[in-house]
Every structure is written in C-alpha cells, then in structure tokens.
Design a protein around this motif. Structure first.
Motif, PDB file in Angstrom:
ATOM      1  N   ALA A  37      39.443  30.502  36.498  1.00 33.44           N
ATOM      2  CA  ALA A  37      39.123  31.412  35.399  1.00 33.44           C
ATOM      3  C   ALA A  37      38.794  32.806  35.921  1.00 33.44           C
ATOM      4  N   VAL A  38      38.022  32.862  37.019  1.00 28.35           N
ATOM      5  CA  VAL A  38      37.663  34.157  37.595  1.00 28.35           C
ATOM      6  C   VAL A  38      38.897  34.843  38.164  1.00 28.35           C
ATOM      7  N   GLU A  39      39.705  34.110  38.902  1.00 25.17           N
ATOM      8  CA  GLU A  39      40.898  34.696  39.497  1.00 25.17           C
ATOM      9  C   GLU A  39      41.867  35.175  38.419  1.00 25.17           C
ATOM     10  N   GLN A  40      41.995  34.391  37.344  1.00 25.31           N
ATOM     11  CA  GLN A  40      42.864  34.801  36.250  1.00 25.31           C
ATOM     12  C   GLN A  40      42.350  36.084  35.605  1.00 25.31           C
ATOM     13  N   ALA A  41      41.038  36.197  35.453  1.00 26.44           N
ATOM     14  CA  ALA A  41      40.459  37.409  34.866  1.00 26.44           C
ATOM     15  C   ALA A  41      40.747  38.627  35.742  1.00 26.44           C
ATOM     16  N   ILE A  42      40.698  38.452  37.065  1.00 24.51           N
ATOM     17  CA  ILE A  42      40.970  39.559  37.983  1.00 24.51           C
ATOM     18  C   ILE A  42      42.435  39.967  37.909  1.00 24.51           C
ATOM     19  N   VAL A  43      43.341  38.975  37.946  1.00 29.82           N
ATOM     20  CA  VAL A  43      44.773  39.269  37.856  1.00 29.82           C
ATOM     21  C   VAL A  43      45.087  39.957  36.534  1.00 29.82           C
ATOM     22  N   GLU A  44      44.525  39.442  35.436  1.00 26.08           N
ATOM     23  CA  GLU A  44      44.771  40.047  34.129  1.00 26.08           C
ATOM     24  C   GLU A  44      44.184  41.459  34.055  1.00 26.08           C
ATOM     25  N   GLY A  45      43.089  41.693  34.775  1.00 25.08           N
ATOM     26  CA  GLY A  45      42.522  43.034  34.828  1.00 25.08           C
ATOM     27  C   GLY A  45      43.477  44.022  35.477  1.00 25.08           C
ATOM     28  N   VAL A  46      44.125  43.596  36.579  1.00 24.59           N
ATOM     29  CA  VAL A  46      45.105  44.462  37.246  1.00 24.59           C
ATOM     30  C   VAL A  46      46.290  44.729  36.316  1.00 24.59           C
ATOM     31  N   VAL A  47      46.795  43.675  35.675  1.00 26.10           N
ATOM     32  CA  VAL A  47      47.934  43.841  34.761  1.00 26.10           C
ATOM     33  C   VAL A  47      47.576  44.788  33.625  1.00 26.10           C
ATOM     34  N   LYS A  48      46.365  44.653  33.099  1.00 28.19           N
ATOM     35  CA  LYS A  48      45.914  45.525  32.002  1.00 28.19           C
ATOM     36  C   LYS A  48      45.936  46.988  32.436  1.00 28.19           C
ATOM     37  N   LEU A  49      45.431  47.259  33.631  1.00 28.11           N
ATOM     38  CA  LEU A  49      45.422  48.628  34.133  1.00 28.11           C
ATOM     39  C   LEU A  49      46.838  49.155  34.338  1.00 28.11           C
ATOM     40  N   LEU A  50      47.726  48.300  34.860  1.00 24.98           N
ATOM     41  CA  LEU A  50      49.117  48.715  35.054  1.00 24.98           C
ATOM     42  C   LEU A  50      49.789  49.010  33.724  1.00 24.98           C
ATOM     43  N   GLU A  51      49.527  48.164  32.728  1.00 21.12           N
ATOM     44  CA  GLU A  51      50.123  48.380  31.406  1.00 21.12           C
ATOM     45  C   GLU A  51      49.604  49.665  30.758  1.00 21.12           C
ATOM     46  N   GLU A  52      48.392  50.062  31.142  1.00 16.17           N
ATOM     47  CA  GLU A  52      47.841  51.314  30.626  1.00 16.17           C
ATOM     48  C   GLU A  52      48.388  52.526  31.360  1.00 16.17           C
ATOM     49  N   LYS A  72      32.648  43.531  43.029  1.00 17.98           N
ATOM     50  CA  LYS A  72      33.639  43.755  44.084  1.00 17.98           C
ATOM     51  C   LYS A  72      33.644  42.617  45.094  1.00 17.98           C
ATOM     52  N   ALA A  73      32.442  42.084  45.399  1.00 21.77           N
ATOM     53  CA  ALA A  73      32.373  40.990  46.371  1.00 21.77           C
ATOM     54  C   ALA A  73      33.143  39.773  45.896  1.00 21.77           C
ATOM     55  N   THR A  74      33.196  39.556  44.585  1.00 28.92           N
ATOM     56  CA  THR A  74      33.952  38.429  44.028  1.00 28.92           C
ATOM     57  C   THR A  74      35.432  38.557  44.354  1.00 28.92           C
ATOM     58  N   ILE A  75      35.936  39.774  44.306  1.00 24.38           N
ATOM     59  CA  ILE A  75      37.351  40.003  44.642  1.00 24.38           C
ATOM     60  C   ILE A  75      37.577  39.825  46.130  1.00 24.38           C
ATOM     61  N   TYR A  76      36.693  40.396  46.941  1.00 26.77           N
ATOM     62  CA  TYR A  76      36.888  40.325  48.388  1.00 26.77           C
ATOM     63  C   TYR A  76      36.725  38.907  48.930  1.00 26.77           C
ATOM     64  N   ARG A  77      36.023  38.035  48.200  1.00 29.70           N
ATOM     65  CA  ARG A  77      35.938  36.643  48.635  1.00 29.70           C
ATOM     66  C   ARG A  77      37.260  35.916  48.437  1.00 29.70           C
ATOM     67  N   ARG A  78      38.128  36.466  47.611  1.00 28.77           N
ATOM     68  CA  ARG A  78      39.398  35.794  47.292  1.00 28.77           C
ATOM     69  C   ARG A  78      40.602  36.491  47.916  1.00 28.77           C
ATOM     70  N   TRP A  79      40.538  37.799  48.079  1.00 29.71           N
ATOM     71  CA  TRP A  79      41.642  38.563  48.663  1.00 29.71           C
ATOM     72  C   TRP A  79      41.088  39.501  49.722  1.00 29.71           C
ATOM     73  N   SER A  80      41.819  39.660  50.800  1.00 27.66           N
ATOM     74  CA  SER A  80      41.346  40.508  51.900  1.00 27.66           C
ATOM     75  C   SER A  80      41.385  41.988  51.530  1.00 27.66           C
ATOM     76  N   GLY A  81      42.200  42.343  50.554  1.00 27.61           N
ATOM     77  CA  GLY A  81      42.324  43.740  50.157  1.00 27.61           C
ATOM     78  C   GLY A  81      43.291  43.880  48.996  1.00 27.61           C
ATOM     79  N   LYS A  82      43.561  45.141  48.633  1.00 24.99           N
ATOM     80  CA  LYS A  82      44.407  45.400  47.471  1.00 24.99           C
ATOM     81  C   LYS A  82      45.815  44.850  47.633  1.00 24.99           C
ATOM     82  N   GLU A  83      46.366  44.969  48.850  1.00 36.51           N
ATOM     83  CA  GLU A  83      47.748  44.543  49.038  1.00 36.51           C
ATOM     84  C   GLU A  83      47.928  43.062  48.715  1.00 36.51           C
TER      85      GLU A  83
END
Length: 222
Positions: A37-52, A72-83
């Motif tokens: 659920a958290v990861e989906q929210a993060i991915v959907e957040g990126v898509v939302k920003l791109l669509e905007e 931010k720590a929640t994201i970094y625990r799952r992905w090493s960075g933006k790429e």
C-alpha cells in the motif's frame, strides 16, 4: 537535538539488555520494510506529478514524499534513489513482461515479440509514457538505470531463448545469438520507435519470427 537524544535512549535490537519476546510471539522483521500500500502510494504520487506536467529533472524525493503523504526515509528504505524509483514507476505503467510458454523456439520468440508489439501500441496511445521516455534520454543516469534494470534483462531472455534453440537443434550450431536477436527484434523495434506511422498488426510478431527463422535455419539462405 530531541531526535538525537531519543535515538540515543532508544533500545537497540540485539543489545544485551533487550528483553526476550514473549513465548509464541514473532521476532521483529529485519531488512527493508515492505508494504504494498505504501509503495503503491509512492508510485502513484510520482505518476500524479508527471501527469501534472512536472519534469522528471524537477522531481525531488522531498516533493514525491509530500505528494504521497510519506516521509523521505520511507522512500529511501525502498529505493536507493530517484533513478531506481523512476524505473519502478515506468514498470507500473508499461506492459508487464510476459511469461514464456517454453514449448518451442518459435512460440517463445513470438511471445517476446508480441510483448514488444503491445508495448509499442501502449507507447503510441500514452502521451505520458511518450513524454517520460523523451525526457529520460536527456537524463543519462536514469537512462542507464532503465537499461540496466529493464532492457538488459529482456535482452538476456531473448539470448537465452536463442541459445536453447541452438542446444535443442532448432538453430544451427555456431549461430551468432546476439546478431540473431537483433535480426528478430529489429523490425518490431523499427515500427515501434522509428516508423510510428506503420501499423502494428495483430499477426506482426508471427510474421517477423517466421521470416527470421526461415533465414536462420539450415538452408534458409538458399
């Protein structure tokens, strides 16, 4: 300072004075926390920003976290960075990789090319994907990450399929697997990327594979 004091006072896992868990209880999970659920929210957040219309280069982890409603720590625990995060976002909106039938060389090749055809159709219909890929080419680190994580594994699958074809006698010994892979995928990539005015017909994958195998198999060049 309050945060630092709290961290110093907090008990450490595995320290000698850490009380043992009650009988029958599960030990705390270790490693990277996972929550779909958290990861989906993060991915959907990126898509939302791109669509905007926010450019990839302006998508900071802080902005993504704020949009997704996480730290931010929640994201970094799952992905090493933006790429790495952006690659997962692209995976979520692209056609999923196929599961090969494994029945014969032709069937596996048709399956792989059909995936490319469907991906090409998706790219033609999705202004978001088209825009994102155009931006990716101006961001070398992201482009390299996408190739390393997505494109290279797909190429290795194609090479493995062709090697099995050689091993099982469906292709002649000494077949140049890398060149054969380019021969098979080239026409579909040409129509998907460069000749977007050309149709991607339902039977295109089968026609390309049959024509390529006719040339690769013994006697095909006669």
């Amino acid at each position: 300072m309050d945060t630092e004091r709290a961290e110093r006072q907090a008990p450490r896992h595995g320290a000698p004075d850490t009380p043992a868990p009650p009988p029958g209880s599960e030990p705390p999970a270790r490693g990277r926390p996972r929550s779909e659920a958290v990861e989906q929210a993060i991915v959907e957040g990126v898509v939302k920003l791109l669509e905007e219309g926010v450019p990839l280069a302006e998508l900071s982890i802080e902005r993504i976290a704020r949009t997704a409603g996480v730290g931010k720590a929640t994201i970094y625990r799952r992905w090493s960075g933006k790429e790495e995060l952006f690659v997962d976002v692209l995976r979520s909106i692209e056609v999923p990789d196929p599961e090969l039938p494994g029945t014969c060389l032709r069937d596996d090749l048709v399956c792989l090319l059909e995936h490319l055809r469907r991906r090409g159709l998706t790219m033609r219909r999705s202004a978001l994907l088209h825009n994102v890929f155009a931006q990716m080419k101006t961001l070398p680190r992201l482009w390299d990450a996408y190739h390393e994580i997505v494109i290279d594994p797909r190429r290795r699958v194609m090479h493995d399929v062709l090697r099995r074809g050689v091993a099982e006698g469906e292709l002649p010994p000494g077949t140049d697997v890398e060149l054969a892979a380019d021969l098979v995928t080239g026409p579909m990539l040409l129509r998907s990327v460069l000749r977007t005015d050309m149709p991607l017909a339902d039977d295109l994958a089968e026609r390309i594979v049959d024509l390529a195998l006719a040339g690769l198999r013994p006697g095909g060049g006669d």
